[in-house]
Design a protein around this motif. Structure first.
Motif, PDB file in Angstrom:
ATOM      1  N   GLN A  10       0.790  -1.124   0.028  1.00  0.00           N
ATOM      2  CA  GLN A  10       0.102  -0.009  -0.083  1.00  0.00           C
ATOM      3  C   GLN A  10       0.870   1.216  -0.049  1.00  0.00           C
ATOM      4  OE1 GLN A  10      -2.742  -0.278   3.343  1.00  0.00           O
ATOM      5  NE2 GLN A  10      -3.871  -1.908   2.278  1.00  0.00           N
ATOM      6  N   HIS A  13       2.354   1.870  -3.384  1.00  0.00           N
ATOM      7  CA  HIS A  13       1.104   2.270  -4.389  1.00  0.00           C
ATOM      8  C   HIS A  13       0.924   3.837  -4.040  1.00  0.00           C
ATOM      9  CE1 HIS A  13      -2.384   2.277  -7.035  1.00  0.00           C
ATOM     10  NE2 HIS A  13      -2.791   2.890  -5.841  1.00  0.00           N
ATOM     11  N   VAL A  90      -5.636   5.626   0.798  1.00  0.00           N
ATOM     12  CA  VAL A  90      -5.636   4.542  -0.071  1.00  0.00           C
ATOM     13  C   VAL A  90      -7.212   4.153  -0.279  1.00  0.00           C
ATOM     14  CG1 VAL A  90      -5.008   1.902  -0.690  1.00  0.00           C
ATOM     15  CG2 VAL A  90      -3.393   3.599   0.398  1.00  0.00           C
ATOM     16  N   PHE A  95      -6.696  -0.089  -5.754  1.00  0.00           N
ATOM     17  CA  PHE A  95      -6.341  -1.424  -5.789  1.00  0.00           C
ATOM     18  C   PHE A  95      -7.268  -2.170  -7.017  1.00  0.00           C
ATOM     19  CE2 PHE A  95      -5.015  -0.401  -1.456  1.00  0.00           C
ATOM     20  CZ  PHE A  95      -3.504  -0.886  -1.959  1.00  0.00           C
TER      21      PHE A  95
END
Length: 99
Positions: A10, A13, A90, A95
């Protein structure tokens, strides 16, 4: 338990870097990244922990996006505030697009 307690995938990302590159960097740094048991981090320690610059961390603290406390004349950032900050940035859509 993982060597890195934070969700590295995460973090990678959010930072826009490949996960393997972030893991390699973390492995290179070894124990020099600081004491993982600290609960109150300096701005520099907090920035280093999530892989951003000190100036950007000061911006997040000044805007209130990352909470901090004053202890005497010192500014400290609760370690758990970093996890909450990253988790809040996030979303599930992030995702889904990567899959």
């Amino acid at each position: 338990m993982s060597q890195f307690p934070l969700p590295v995938s995460q973090i990678a990302h959010v930072l826009g870097v490949p996960e393997d590159a972030l893991r390699a960097l973390m492995a290179q740094r070894g124990d020099s990244a600081g004491d993982p048991t600290l609960v109150g981090l300096t701005v520099a320690e907090a920035a280093r922990r999530i892989g951003i610059g000190r100036t950007k961390m000061y911006e997040y603290v000044a805007s209130g996006q990352i909470p901090s406390v004053k202890i005497g004349s010192l500014r400290r950032i609760p370690a758990e505030a970093l996890n909450e900050f990253l988790a809040g940035r996030v979303s599930a859509d992030d995702f889904a697009a990567a899959a």
